[in-house]
Motif scaffolding. Structure first.
Motif, PDB file in Angstrom:
ATOM      1  N   UNK A 112       0.825  -1.209   0.000  1.00 12.62           N
ATOM      2  CA  UNK A 112       0.000   0.000   0.000  1.00 12.62           C
ATOM      3  C   UNK A 112       0.858   1.257   0.000  1.00 12.62           C
ATOM      4  N   UNK A 113       0.344   2.298  -0.637  1.00 16.41           N
ATOM      5  CA  UNK A 113       0.940   3.631  -0.623  1.00 16.41           C
ATOM      6  C   UNK A 113      -0.084   4.552   0.035  1.00 16.41           C
ATOM      7  N   UNK A 114       0.309   5.186   1.137  1.00 19.80           N
ATOM      8  CA  UNK A 114      -0.627   5.972   1.923  1.00 19.80           C
ATOM      9  C   UNK A 114      -0.188   7.431   1.974  1.00 19.80           C
ATOM     10  N   UNK A 115      -1.201   8.297   2.014  1.00 20.65           N
ATOM     11  CA  UNK A 115      -0.971   9.735   2.162  1.00 20.65           C
ATOM     12  C   UNK A 115      -1.847  10.209   3.312  1.00 20.65           C
ATOM     13  N   UNK A 116      -1.178  10.636   4.410  1.00 22.59           N
ATOM     14  CA  UNK A 116      -1.898  11.007   5.628  1.00 22.59           C
ATOM     15  C   UNK A 116      -2.733   9.835   6.152  1.00 22.59           C
ATOM     16  N   UNK A 117      -2.202   8.611   5.972  1.00 28.28           N
ATOM     17  CA  UNK A 117      -2.882   7.432   6.466  1.00 28.28           C
ATOM     18  C   UNK A 117      -3.979   6.901   5.574  1.00 28.28           C
ATOM     19  N   UNK A 118      -4.196   7.518   4.401  1.00 27.96           N
ATOM     20  CA  UNK A 118      -5.253   7.087   3.484  1.00 27.96           C
ATOM     21  C   UNK A 118      -4.607   6.370   2.299  1.00 27.96           C
ATOM     22  N   UNK A 119      -4.978   5.116   2.019  1.00 26.59           N
ATOM     23  CA  UNK A 119      -4.417   4.423   0.853  1.00 26.59           C
ATOM     24  C   UNK A 119      -4.827   5.113  -0.443  1.00 26.59           C
ATOM     25  N   UNK A 120      -3.842   5.441  -1.269  1.00 27.63           N
ATOM     26  CA  UNK A 120      -4.117   6.099  -2.552  1.00 27.63           C
ATOM     27  C   UNK A 120      -3.409   5.409  -3.710  1.00 27.63           C
ATOM     28  N   UNK A 121      -2.799   4.264  -3.484  1.00 23.23           N
ATOM     29  CA  UNK A 121      -2.100   3.587  -4.567  1.00 23.23           C
ATOM     30  C   UNK A 121      -1.434   2.319  -4.085  1.00 23.23           C
ATOM     31  N   UNK A 122      -0.581   1.767  -4.927  1.00 27.64           N
ATOM     32  CA  UNK A 122       0.108   0.519  -4.600  1.00 27.64           C
ATOM     33  C   UNK A 122       1.392   0.420  -5.391  1.00 27.64           C
ATOM     34  N   UNK A 123       2.236  -0.507  -4.989  1.00 27.02           N
ATOM     35  CA  UNK A 123       3.497  -0.784  -5.677  1.00 27.02           C
ATOM     36  C   UNK A 123       3.223  -1.744  -6.831  1.00 27.02           C
ATOM     37  N   UNK A 124       3.680  -1.377  -8.020  1.00 29.97           N
ATOM     38  CA  UNK A 124       3.449  -2.212  -9.195  1.00 29.97           C
ATOM     39  C   UNK A 124       4.615  -3.161  -9.432  1.00 29.97           C
ATOM     40  N   UNK A 125       5.825  -2.639  -9.370  1.00 28.94           N
ATOM     41  CA  UNK A 125       6.973  -3.468  -9.727  1.00 28.94           C
ATOM     42  C   UNK A 125       8.198  -2.981  -8.969  1.00 28.94           C
ATOM     43  N   UNK A 126       9.101  -3.928  -8.680  1.00 21.72           N
ATOM     44  CA  UNK A 126      10.398  -3.633  -8.067  1.00 21.72           C
ATOM     45  C   UNK A 126      11.442  -4.372  -8.885  1.00 21.72           C
ATOM     46  N   UNK A 127      12.207  -3.655  -9.683  1.00 24.65           N
ATOM     47  CA  UNK A 127      13.148  -4.315 -10.585  1.00 24.65           C
ATOM     48  C   UNK A 127      14.215  -3.324 -11.034  1.00 24.65           C
ATOM     49  N   UNK A 128      15.437  -3.841 -11.194  1.00 21.17           N
ATOM     50  CA  UNK A 128      16.519  -3.006 -11.711  1.00 21.17           C
ATOM     51  C   UNK A 128      16.357  -2.719 -13.199  1.00 21.17           C
ATOM     52  N   UNK A 129      15.393  -3.386 -13.829  1.00 22.45           N
ATOM     53  CA  UNK A 129      15.136  -3.084 -15.239  1.00 22.45           C
ATOM     54  C   UNK A 129      14.612  -1.669 -15.410  1.00 22.45           C
ATOM     55  N   UNK A 130      14.066  -1.092 -14.352  1.00 18.80           N
ATOM     56  CA  UNK A 130      13.528   0.260 -14.428  1.00 18.80           C
ATOM     57  C   UNK A 130      14.602   1.314 -14.234  1.00 18.80           C
ATOM     58  N   UNK A 131      15.780   0.920 -13.747  1.00 16.65           N
ATOM     59  CA  UNK A 131      16.832   1.888 -13.435  1.00 16.65           C
ATOM     60  C   UNK A 131      17.633   2.241 -14.678  1.00 16.65           C
ATOM     61  N   UNK A 132      18.263   3.388 -14.614  1.00 22.21           N
ATOM     62  CA  UNK A 132      19.166   3.805 -15.684  1.00 22.21           C
ATOM     63  C   UNK A 132      20.480   3.041 -15.566  1.00 22.21           C
ATOM     64  N   UNK A 133      21.191   2.840 -16.649  1.00 20.42           N
ATOM     65  CA  UNK A 133      22.473   2.117 -16.587  1.00 20.42           C
ATOM     66  C   UNK A 133      23.450   2.813 -15.648  1.00 20.42           C
ATOM     67  N   UNK A 134      24.082   2.040 -14.763  1.00 23.46           N
ATOM     68  CA  UNK A 134      25.049   2.582 -13.835  1.00 23.46           C
ATOM     69  C   UNK A 134      24.462   3.098 -12.535  1.00 23.46           C
ATOM     70  N   UNK A 135      23.158   3.171 -12.420  1.00 30.79           N
ATOM     71  CA  UNK A 135      22.516   3.649 -11.199  1.00 30.79           C
ATOM     72  C   UNK A 135      22.279   2.467 -10.270  1.00 30.79           C
ATOM     73  N   UNK A 136      22.880   2.521  -9.068  1.00 30.00           N
ATOM     74  CA  UNK A 136      22.774   1.414  -8.115  1.00 30.00           C
ATOM     75  C   UNK A 136      21.582   1.550  -7.181  1.00 30.00           C
ATOM     76  N   UNK A 137      20.845   2.615  -7.298  1.00 28.19           N
ATOM     77  CA  UNK A 137      19.669   2.765  -6.450  1.00 28.19           C
ATOM     78  C   UNK A 137      18.571   1.788  -6.882  1.00 28.19           C
ATOM     79  N   UNK A 138      17.758   1.400  -5.911  1.00 31.53           N
ATOM     80  CA  UNK A 138      16.713   0.409  -6.171  1.00 31.53           C
ATOM     81  C   UNK A 138      15.468   1.133  -6.668  1.00 31.53           C
TER      82      UNK A 138
END
Length: 554
Positions: free
Chosen positions: A310-336
């Motif tokens: 869940x993604x919450x704003x002031x305790x109210x759910x307003x979204x969700x996590x779709x994907x967690x993958x290094x495929x979304x990162x730019x080349x050379x960026x070690x951030x998740x």
């Protein structure tokens, strides 16, 4: 036999001769006989009814001239031929009565009725006496057909039963099977009629029927989910344990619901397709009207953050996590990188109340106002994380970063990482303390405590020895006789005390002695008075008066 033509005349003109064809009257009788025979054959075929072919996997319980074809338990035909095809399939030819030939429609269904026992129902027990028969379920289309593929299992409901027929698609079949109930608010409103595996899409399709009087409950925004098993979830509010009905545990089942904001959506049409979610939480996550996507980049570990969090704003759910993958990162960026989707309407009403209802909301405007993401712990027991969106005007980025065309919401460490940072600061303070001197003092105190304990042990040994001697003394014969001697002494003491009492001899002696002491005291008092009056009386004696003066009686 033809006539011989005459010799051609000498003139230039010649006559044209044509042969004349005649049909003999002999052929009239055979032609009439053939026509009559054809009419008789046609009449016989019409009177017998059409012959249809039904293909089954096996001919178990089917016999030529014995097995009937029934529709609603009414005999409408008879099996004539049972044969085996080249593909080792059973081909059954059935003669249908002429009066019921209109039941042979392109979507008509055939199946063998025999005793069946399953987790959902028990059927066909009457055939134990009457024998198996073939059931016909008439179709709904007008097109005629005489070739069919029979069903190996009887359908749950007839095609002529009114209701709303839908298709549910899922990643896997699970425990949902043919005949499983469909629930709404815990009340059964339909059933699963068929289960199919779509090889191309690699998904399972369920054909379900919602009864006609409950069809209006299904809207375009309705969500279906599987409730066939136990559901145990752990979140920020602790553990949740959901159990379906006993029938749903045995035969499987599905439930549907419509969110309040989609109650006014159009009613579902016959043949619509819906997604069958794995559980109620997944179905509720789909309620979000997500229209905005963004990227989060974290420098620390995000262990505990999962897809669908869940993604919450002031305790109210307003979204969700779709994907967690290094495929979304730019080349050379070690951030998740974490891909999220949001319902921007909540942010729009909070950050931009001046915008009109139809005006678009730009997430970049919120980032410029200090919107940032933070990992938060949903449960200490399970370690689950969620993302909290917060506003901090002091953390406004200079530029808005983009990844693959999506804006990047600034993120700050939270959850376990924040706890680790706090622990590091605490450990740094502990290292600054004079632990060596303190430990040395503790060591000296421990040595003294050791000596004290040793002395205490010696004292305890002495006390234990004394106690043993006391036990020995008490156990000796002299100590055992001590009570009798004490009683004897007390008796003697009582006798002595009695002699001192008012009736004792000693008491009389004491009284006499006191009387004598009083007499002596009176004499001494008299002597002292005489000496006081006439000091020489000690030498010359006292004078005797002529007449003695009597003394007053006491």
């Amino acid at each position: 036999m033809t006539d011989v033509p005459p010799s051609p005349p000498t003139e230039e003109f010649r006559a044209s001769v044509r042969p004349r064809r005649r049909i003999s009257s002999v052929w009239v009788v055979p032609i009439v006989a053939l026509a009559l025979a054809g009419w008789l054959l046609w009449k016989n075929n019409v009177d017998r009814g059409p012959l249809v072919s039904v293909q089954f996997e096996t001919a178990e319980g089917i016999a030529s001239g014995k097995t009937e074809l029934r529709c609603r338990s009414v005999p409408v035909g008879m099996v004539e031929v049972v044969s085996l095809t080249k593909q080792l399939k059973t081909q059954v030819q059935i003669r249908v009565k002429p009066a019921y030939s209109d039941l042979l429609r392109a979507d008509s269904r055939f199946w063998v009725v025999r005793p069946r026992v399953s987790t959902s129902a028990v059927s066909g027990l009457g055939t134990l006496i009457t024998g198996a028969y073939i059931e016909l379920d008439p179709g709904t289309v007008k097109k005629h057909s005489d070739e069919f593929v029979g069903l190996e299992e009887p359908p749950v409901t007839s095609l002529t039963v009114p209701g709303l027929r839908l298709t549910l698609t899922a990643k896997e079949a699970g425990s949902l099977s043919v005949g499983s109930p469909i629930y709404y608010l815990g009340f059964e409103v339909g059933k699963v009629e068929r289960r199919i595996l779509d090889v191309e899409t690699e998904r399972v399709e369920f054909r379900v029927l919602i009864r006609e009087k409950y069809a209006d409950l299904v809207r375009k925004g309705t969500r279906f989910w599987n409730n066939s098993g136990f559901d145990v979830t752990a979140g920020s509010d602790g553990f949740k344990f959901r159990t379906p009905s006993v029938q749903a545990l045995v035969t499987g089942g599905a439930t549907f619901s419509t969110p309040s904001e989609l109650k006014d959506s159009p009613a579902a049409d016959d043949g619509d397709t819906f997604t069958l979610y794995d559980d109620q939480n997944s179905a509720e996550d789909a309620y979000y009207l997500a229209d905005t996507r963004a990227i989060l980049l974290f420098d620390t570990s995000i262990r505990g953050l999962q897809r669908g969090a869940s993604i919450e704003f002031h305790g109210i759910p307003i979204g969700r996590v779709i994907d967690i993958s290094f495929k979304l990162a730019e080349p050379g960026d070690t951030r998740i990188p974490v891909l999220i989707e949001l319902e921007s309407e909540v942010l729009r009403r909070t950050l931009e109340p001046d915008l009109t209802e139809g005006q678009d909301f730009d997430l970049r405007m919120a980032i410029q106002r200090g919107l940032h993401a933070k990992l938060a712990s949903a449960s200490i027991i399970t370690g689950a994380l969620y993302i909290s969106l917060e506003l901090d005007p002091t953390e406004i980025p200079e530029t808005i970063e983009t990844v693959q065309g999506l804006p990047v919401v600034p993120s700050t460490p939270g959850g376990l990482a924040e706890i680790q940072n706090r622990l590091n600061r605490i450990l740094a303070k502990i290292e600054a303390l004079p632990l060596d001197d303190t430990l040395a003092k503790f060591g000296h105190a421990a040595d003294e405590a050791t000596d004290t304990v040793a002395e205490a042990r010696k004292t305890l040994a002495t006390i234990e020895e004394t106690v043993n001697e006391a036990k020995t003394l008490l156990a000796s014969d002299s100590t055992q006789n001590l009570t009798a001697e004490i009683n004897k002494t007390l008796a003697e003491l009582q006798t002595s005390v009695n002699s001192l009492g008012p009736n004792g001899a000693l008491q009389g002696d004491l009284r006499r002695a006191l009387d004598e002491i009083r007499a002596a005291a009176r004499s001494f008092d008299k002597l002292s008075n005489t000496v006081d009056q006439k000091p020489n009386s000690l030498l010359f004696g006292r004078e005797t008066p002529g007449d003695p003066i009597p003394r007053a009686r006491r």
